[in-house]
Design a protein around this motif. Structure first.
Motif, mmCIF file in Angstrom:
data_model
loop_
_atom_site.group_PDB
_atom_site.id
_atom_site.type_symbol
_atom_site.label_atom_id
_atom_site.label_comp_id
_atom_site.label_asym_id
_atom_site.label_seq_id
_atom_site.Cartn_x
_atom_site.Cartn_y
_atom_site.Cartn_z
ATOM 1 N N SER A 127 0.772 -1.219 -0.074
ATOM 2 C CA SER A 127 0.097 0.089 0.171
ATOM 3 C C SER A 127 0.945 1.329 -0.106
ATOM 4 O O SER A 127 0.673 2.311 -0.653
ATOM 5 N N ASP A 159 -7.896 1.428 -6.039
ATOM 6 C CA ASP A 159 -8.503 0.366 -5.515
ATOM 7 C C ASP A 159 -7.727 -0.995 -5.765
ATOM 8 O O ASP A 159 -7.650 -1.636 -6.987
ATOM 9 N N CYS A 160 -7.163 -1.397 -4.770
ATOM 10 C CA CYS A 160 -6.515 -2.550 -4.835
ATOM 11 C C CYS A 160 -7.254 -3.983 -4.966
ATOM 12 O O CYS A 160 -6.618 -4.948 -5.027
ATOM 13 N N CYS A 194 -8.772 -5.019 -2.304
ATOM 14 C CA CYS A 194 -8.810 -5.708 -0.998
ATOM 15 C C CYS A 194 -10.114 -6.329 -0.452
ATOM 16 O O CYS A 194 -10.285 -7.068 0.059
ATOM 17 N N THR A 241 -14.862 0.345 -0.845
ATOM 18 C CA THR A 241 -13.475 0.709 -1.500
ATOM 19 C C THR A 241 -13.147 1.984 -0.739
ATOM 20 O O THR A 241 -14.047 2.617 -0.076
ATOM 21 N N LEU A 242 -11.809 2.072 -0.434
ATOM 22 C CA LEU A 242 -11.367 3.407 -0.053
ATOM 23 C C LEU A 242 -10.965 4.177 -1.125
ATOM 24 O O LEU A 242 -10.188 3.858 -2.146
ATOM 25 N N HIS A 291 -5.494 7.071 -2.270
ATOM 26 C CA HIS A 291 -4.228 6.114 -1.726
ATOM 27 C C HIS A 291 -3.848 6.208 -0.187
ATOM 28 O O HIS A 291 -3.607 5.602 0.512
ATOM 29 N N HIS A 329 -6.213 4.322 2.145
ATOM 30 C CA HIS A 329 -5.931 2.913 2.022
ATOM 31 C C HIS A 329 -4.404 2.840 3.034
ATOM 32 O O HIS A 329 -4.602 1.818 3.668
ATOM 33 N N ASN A 337 -4.405 0.724 6.420
ATOM 34 C CA ASN A 337 -3.604 -0.477 6.480
ATOM 35 C C ASN A 337 -2.513 -0.331 7.768
ATOM 36 O O ASN A 337 -2.230 -1.057 8.667
#
Length: 140
Positions: free
Chosen positions: A88, A99-100, A102, A108-109, A112, A115, A119
């Motif tokens: 991340s 949007d990774c 996850c 969604t977050l 960046h 995220h 995390n």
């Protein structure tokens, strides 16, 4: 009344179970993120294979983190989560897709930095649990 350790474990298990469900229901989101992440390093055919391999490793990683939380082995969960945190951070620094995947399509977050903050909260929760486990072992 719940103590800090139990509250953290419940929070982390909910987060990781949602991540597991999201990845299973929407694998295409994380696969596209992994492809974007690895495309610069590998040829396209190899990238597809690596993306699918990393996807299955991520599923196993989440299952392992959940199991270690249940069995009060937060150190193992902490060590397993550190690479996720670095991914991340790397995505933030190199402006990779936000949007990774996850959580699949569950939620969604938007940025960046969100995220990275999310995390970091998970990493801190795992660290607190490890500290509390170690402290309780040394007291006994």
């Amino acid at each position: 009344m719940l103590n800090i350790y139990t509250t953290n474990v419940i929070f982390l298990i909910i987060v990781f179970v949602l991540a597991l469900i999201g990845k299973i229901l929407s694998p295409e989101i994380i696969l596209s993120f992994i492809i974007a992440f690895t495309f610069e390093l590998f040829q396209f055919a190899v990238t597809q294979f690596i993306a699918k391999l990393i996807y299955f490793i991520a599923l196993l990683l989440i299952i392992n983190i959940i199991a270690n939380l249940v069995w009060k082995k937060s150190l193992v969960s902490l060590i397993l989560f550190i690479p996720i945190w670095f991914v991340s951070l790397f995505a933030y620094l190199y402006n990779l897709p936000v949007d990774c995947g996850c959580f699949g399509e569950i939620f969604t977050l938007p940025t960046h930095i969100s995220h990275l903050i999310f995390n970091t909260i998970i990493l801190l929760s795992l660290s607190i649990n490890f500290y509390l486990e170690k402290k309780s072992i040394s007291i006994k």
